[in-house]
Design a protein around this motif. Structure first.
Motif, PDB file in Angstrom:
ATOM      1  N   GLY A   1     121.705 103.852 -35.467  1.00 43.36           N
ATOM      2  CA  GLY A   1     122.428 105.299 -35.209  1.00 43.36           C
ATOM      3  C   GLY A   1     123.788 105.434 -35.897  1.00 43.36           C
ATOM      4  O   GLY A   1     124.277 106.429 -37.094  1.00 43.36           O
ATOM      5  N   GLU A   2     124.940 104.361 -35.823  1.00 42.51           N
ATOM      6  CA  GLU A   2     125.559 104.196 -36.488  1.00 42.51           C
ATOM      7  C   GLU A   2     125.770 104.636 -37.772  1.00 42.51           C
ATOM      8  O   GLU A   2     126.577 104.766 -39.074  1.00 42.51           O
ATOM      9  CB  GLU A   2     126.783 103.106 -35.600  1.00 42.51           C
ATOM     10  CG  GLU A   2     128.019 103.107 -36.011  1.00 42.51           C
ATOM     11  CD  GLU A   2     128.089 101.455 -34.840  1.00 42.51           C
ATOM     12  OE1 GLU A   2     127.256 100.974 -34.182  1.00 42.51           O
ATOM     13  OE2 GLU A   2     129.832 101.392 -34.765  1.00 42.51           O
TER      14      GLU A   2
ATOM     15  N   GLY B   1     116.377 107.121 -27.319  1.00 39.62           N
ATOM     16  CA  GLY B   1     116.928 107.379 -28.117  1.00 39.62           C
ATOM     17  C   GLY B   1     117.146 108.188 -29.839  1.00 39.62           C
ATOM     18  O   GLY B   1     116.682 108.461 -30.311  1.00 39.62           O
ATOM     19  N   GLY B   2     118.797 108.276 -30.347  1.00 42.39           N
ATOM     20  CA  GLY B   2     118.576 110.410 -30.908  1.00 42.39           C
ATOM     21  C   GLY B   2     118.261 109.889 -32.211  1.00 42.39           C
ATOM     22  O   GLY B   2     117.083 110.078 -32.924  1.00 42.39           O
TER      23      GLY B   2
ATOM     24  N   CYS C   1     115.379 112.571 -26.766  1.00 41.60           N
ATOM     25  CA  CYS C   1     115.640 111.688 -27.246  1.00 41.60           C
ATOM     26  C   CYS C   1     117.240 111.651 -27.314  1.00 41.60           C
ATOM     27  O   CYS C   1     117.853 110.769 -27.023  1.00 41.60           O
ATOM     28  CB  CYS C   1     114.876 111.898 -28.943  1.00 41.60           C
ATOM     29  SG  CYS C   1     113.227 111.206 -29.023  1.00 41.60           S
ATOM     30  N   LEU C   2     117.876 112.929 -27.451  1.00 41.46           N
ATOM     31  CA  LEU C   2     119.301 112.802 -28.012  1.00 41.46           C
ATOM     32  C   LEU C   2     120.210 112.588 -27.039  1.00 41.46           C
ATOM     33  O   LEU C   2     119.143 113.222 -25.272  1.00 41.46           O
ATOM     34  CB  LEU C   2     119.453 114.217 -28.624  1.00 41.46           C
ATOM     35  CG  LEU C   2     118.887 114.233 -29.574  1.00 41.46           C
ATOM     36  CD1 LEU C   2     119.535 115.720 -30.437  1.00 41.46           C
ATOM     37  CD2 LEU C   2     120.072 113.332 -30.241  1.00 41.46           C
ATOM     38  N   ASP C   3     120.744 112.350 -26.392  1.00 39.92           N
ATOM     39  CA  ASP C   3     121.584 112.643 -25.120  1.00 39.92           C
ATOM     40  C   ASP C   3     121.631 113.732 -23.960  1.00 39.92           C
ATOM     41  O   ASP C   3     121.704 114.945 -24.586  1.00 39.92           O
ATOM     42  CB  ASP C   3     123.508 111.753 -25.349  1.00 39.92           C
ATOM     43  CG  ASP C   3     123.474 110.678 -25.903  1.00 39.92           C
ATOM     44  OD1 ASP C   3     122.589 110.145 -25.551  1.00 39.92           O
ATOM     45  OD2 ASP C   3     124.539 110.388 -25.942  1.00 39.92           O
TER      46      ASP C   3
ATOM     47  N   HIS D   1     117.221 106.856 -21.412  1.00 38.33           N
ATOM     48  CA  HIS D   1     116.390 107.098 -22.472  1.00 38.33           C
ATOM     49  C   HIS D   1     115.385 106.894 -22.712  1.00 38.33           C
ATOM     50  O   HIS D   1     114.470 107.269 -22.836  1.00 38.33           O
ATOM     51  CB  HIS D   1     117.075 106.396 -24.495  1.00 38.33           C
ATOM     52  CG  HIS D   1     118.890 106.743 -24.491  1.00 38.33           C
ATOM     53  ND1 HIS D   1     118.458 108.045 -24.836  1.00 38.33           N
ATOM     54  CD2 HIS D   1     119.793 106.403 -24.525  1.00 38.33           C
ATOM     55  CE1 HIS D   1     119.279 108.469 -25.505  1.00 38.33           C
ATOM     56  NE2 HIS D   1     120.546 107.521 -25.236  1.00 38.33           N
TER      57      HIS D   1
ATOM     58  N   GLU E   1     117.808 112.546 -42.917  1.00 43.67           N
ATOM     59  CA  GLU E   1     116.538 112.640 -43.154  1.00 43.67           C
ATOM     60  C   GLU E   1     116.454 113.868 -43.863  1.00 43.67           C
ATOM     61  O   GLU E   1     115.196 113.756 -44.240  1.00 43.67           O
ATOM     62  CB  GLU E   1     115.919 113.033 -41.772  1.00 43.67           C
ATOM     63  CG  GLU E   1     114.615 113.094 -41.362  1.00 43.67           C
ATOM     64  CD  GLU E   1     114.356 113.630 -39.755  1.00 43.67           C
ATOM     65  OE1 GLU E   1     114.763 113.697 -39.068  1.00 43.67           O
ATOM     66  OE2 GLU E   1     112.724 113.687 -40.193  1.00 43.67           O
TER      67      GLU E   1
ATOM     68  N   SER F   1     120.194 104.375 -31.052  1.00 49.83           N
ATOM     69  CA  SER F   1     120.880 105.698 -31.392  1.00 49.83           C
ATOM     70  C   SER F   1     121.814 105.208 -31.509  1.00 49.83           C
ATOM     71  O   SER F   1     122.666 104.259 -32.517  1.00 49.83           O
ATOM     72  CB  SER F   1     121.646 106.093 -29.406  1.00 49.83           C
ATOM     73  OG  SER F   1     121.967 104.607 -28.810  1.00 49.83           O
ATOM     74  N   GLY F   2     122.988 106.349 -31.640  1.00 50.61           N
ATOM     75  CA  GLY F   2     124.031 106.052 -32.484  1.00 50.61           C
ATOM     76  C   GLY F   2     125.223 104.474 -31.829  1.00 50.61           C
ATOM     77  O   GLY F   2     125.945 104.024 -32.541  1.00 50.61           O
ATOM     78  N   GLY F   3     124.798 104.774 -30.314  1.00 50.12           N
ATOM     79  CA  GLY F   3     125.516 103.229 -29.843  1.00 50.12           C
ATOM     80  C   GLY F   3     124.918 102.274 -29.717  1.00 50.12           C
ATOM     81  O   GLY F   3     125.326 101.120 -29.306  1.00 50.12           O
TER      82      GLY F   3
ATOM     83  N   ASP G   1     125.248 107.106 -39.944  1.00 52.53           N
ATOM     84  CA  ASP G   1     126.072 108.001 -39.606  1.00 52.53           C
ATOM     85  C   ASP G   1     127.908 107.375 -40.669  1.00 52.53           C
ATOM     86  O   ASP G   1     128.421 108.013 -41.504  1.00 52.53           O
ATOM     87  CB  ASP G   1     127.726 107.868 -38.519  1.00 52.53           C
ATOM     88  CG  ASP G   1     126.049 108.131 -37.106  1.00 52.53           C
ATOM     89  OD1 ASP G   1     125.540 109.135 -37.902  1.00 52.53           O
ATOM     90  OD2 ASP G   1     126.534 108.118 -35.998  1.00 52.53           O
TER      91      ASP G   1
HETATM   92  O1  KG4 Z   1     121.117 108.834 -28.215  1.00 49.11           O
HETATM   93  P1  KG4 Z   1     122.226 110.008 -28.801  1.00 49.11           P
HETATM   94  O2  KG4 Z   1     122.198 110.946 -28.702  1.00 49.11           O
HETATM   95  O3  KG4 Z   1     123.642 109.281 -28.524  1.00 49.11           O
HETATM   96  C1  KG4 Z   1     123.473 108.025 -28.378  1.00 49.11           C
HETATM   97  O4  KG4 Z   1     123.812 107.664 -27.394  1.00 49.11           O
HETATM   98  O5  KG4 Z   1     124.636 107.250 -29.530  1.00 49.11           O
HETATM   99  O6  KG4 Z   1     122.370 109.558 -30.313  1.00 49.11           O
HETATM  100  C2  KG4 Z   1     123.322 110.097 -31.507  1.00 49.11           C
HETATM  101  C3  KG4 Z   1     122.575 109.047 -33.100  1.00 49.11           C
HETATM  102  C4  KG4 Z   1     124.077 109.882 -34.178  1.00 49.11           C
HETATM  103  O7  KG4 Z   1     123.919 108.191 -35.147  1.00 49.11           O
HETATM  104  C5  KG4 Z   1     122.499 110.396 -34.806  1.00 49.11           C
HETATM  105  O8  KG4 Z   1     123.151 110.704 -36.569  1.00 49.11           O
HETATM  106  C6  KG4 Z   1     121.593 109.750 -34.521  1.00 49.11           C
HETATM  107  O9  KG4 Z   1     121.577 109.579 -33.272  1.00 49.11           O
HETATM  108  N1  KG4 Z   1     120.221 110.377 -35.094  1.00 49.11           N
HETATM  109  C7  KG4 Z   1     119.595 110.386 -35.587  1.00 49.11           C
HETATM  110  C8  KG4 Z   1     118.693 111.490 -36.173  1.00 49.11           C
HETATM  111  N2  KG4 Z   1     118.913 112.563 -35.960  1.00 49.11           N
HETATM  112  C9  KG4 Z   1     119.946 111.934 -34.756  1.00 49.11           C
HETATM  113  N3  KG4 Z   1     119.253 108.988 -37.361  1.00 49.11           N
HETATM  114  C10 KG4 Z   1     117.883 109.048 -38.148  1.00 49.11           C
HETATM  115  N4  KG4 Z   1     117.236 110.251 -38.035  1.00 49.11           N
HETATM  116  C11 KG4 Z   1     117.654 112.132 -37.252  1.00 49.11           C
HETATM  117  N5  KG4 Z   1     116.942 112.766 -37.036  1.00 49.11           N
END
Ligand code: KG4
Ligand code: ZN
Length: 327
Positions: free
Chosen positions: A172-173, A277-278, A308-310, A122, A193, A145-147, A176
């Motif tokens: 991120g969790e 990260g996300g 940023c996302l996976d 990341h 957001e 991120s989510g994790g 969610d």
């Molecule tokens: O990095 P990622 O794709 O997966 C992991 O490695 O966890 O991150 C996913 C996370 C999710 O919890 C999602 O709700 C969060 O990133 N996320 C955000 C946004 N876009 C994705 N959180 C806040 N604002 C955003 N715009």
């Protein structure tokens, strides 16, 4: 060195081709829709999805590479010289699906395979395509991120010392889970957001900010999550209230992130901060970081949202760099 990256740590199945740190193509297929009704990722569904779709995603990455190549050179598997795969951390079943696929392919093609840490990848997304110019070491790396929610002090791309992490939920969790409380669906981050942007500014809620003492770089999200739950309990939540809660939640969480970064920058005399990260897709957080960087005199780097996302480009990029240096 044409490197094929494979990423299957959570609910995104990714494949990408990278060479010399340049992204040739990247393909991602997500099982997010299948998890939506549960309000979070169901590991068994995610791993089955990877098994079903990984081969197609690899083919898609190859097809995209063919399209992006102006002279029409064929991008075939036999041109790939290295495979990089996310080895950890992640959902065990999902990781096994990607690693098994990558091992089989490396054996069949007779090419080396390198294991990559998903969290370091990341941060490595900032080095891809030389988007950011030269990146100096040491830097402070933050992956949200989510994790994961981690702060690293990085002396090198292989030497990252954890100086802070979450004591309970990842940020991120928490986004969610709050989205689940507000009944706005999964994944929560982008939806919160969007709601936050609709807030009129009338009576923001003062949700708790968990600084955990002035020397700590750790995070805790359980207090604010409970505070949102109690606030929303037994209340009629209309669109206006969703916007108010979303804005107030975001502010409280991001205030803590920014404060911890500023403290770490000062304590370790850091000039460069890399994010990944996300959650880093969030424009409000990016704006806050930009202002903080001006105020506290550091350089802040964030990958473009799709990196940023996976994704597998970050995995291929880091794998290629590590392989070259280890010979
Ligand atoms: O990095 P990622 O794709 O997966 C992991 O490695 O966890 O991150 C996913 C996370 C999710 O919890 C999602 O709700 C969060 O990133 N996320 C955000 C946004 N876009 C994705 N959180 C806040 N604002 C955003 N715009
Ligand atoms: Zn991730």
């Amino acid at each position: 060195m044409l490197t094929l990256g494979i990423e299957t740590s959570c609910d995104e199945t990714g494949a990408a081709l990278v060479t010399g740190g340049k992204i040739i193509s990247s393909a991602v297929s997500s099982s997010v829709k299948l998890h939506e009704k549960y309000g979070g990722v169901v590991p068994e569904i995610a791993s089955r999805f990877h098994i079903e779709f990984i081969n197609q995603v690899v083919k898609k990455a190859l097809a995209k590479a063919r399209l992006s190549e102006r002279r029409g050179a064929a991008w075939e598997l036999k041109k790939v010289k290295l495979i990089a795969v996310t080895e950890k951390p992640g959902l065990p079943g999902s990781l096994i699906a990607g690693v098994s696929y990558a091992r089989a392919l490396s054996y069949a093609l007779g090419i080396p395979l390198i294991a990559v840490d998903h969290i370091f990848a990341h941060l490595y997304a900032n080095f891809l395509d030389q988007m950011s110019g030269k990146i100096d070491f040491p830097f402070l790396g933050i992956v949200i991120s989510g994790g994961h929610t981690n702060i690293f002090l990085a002396k090198d791309i292989e030497e990252l010392a954890v100086i802070g992490k979450t004591r309970d939920d990842a940020i991120g969790e928490a986004f969610d889970k709050v989205a689940k409380i507000l009944k706005i669906g999964y994944p929560g981050g982008p939806r919160i957001e969007r709601y936050a942007k609709m807030f009129t500014g009338d009576k923001p809620i003062d949700f708790p900010r968990a600084y955990l003492g002035k020397d700590s770089f750790d995070f805790s999200l359980s207090g604010i999550k409970t505070a949102v739950l109690y606030h929303a309990r037994d209340k009629k939540i209309d669109e206006g209230e969703r916007a108010r809660i979303s804005w107030s939640f975001q502010e409280a969480v991001f205030d803590v992130v920014v404060e911890k970064i500023e403290r770490a920058v000062k304590k370790f005399s850091i000039k460069t901060v890399l994010l990944g990260g996300g959650v880093i897709c969030n424009m409000t957080l990016r704006e806050k970081l930009k202002r903080s960087a001006e105020r506290a005199d550091y350089r802040v780097l964030c990958p473009q949202p799709s990196l940023c996302l996976d994704n597998a480009a970050m995995v291929a990029g880091l794998g290629e760099a590590l392989y070259k240096r280890r010979k």
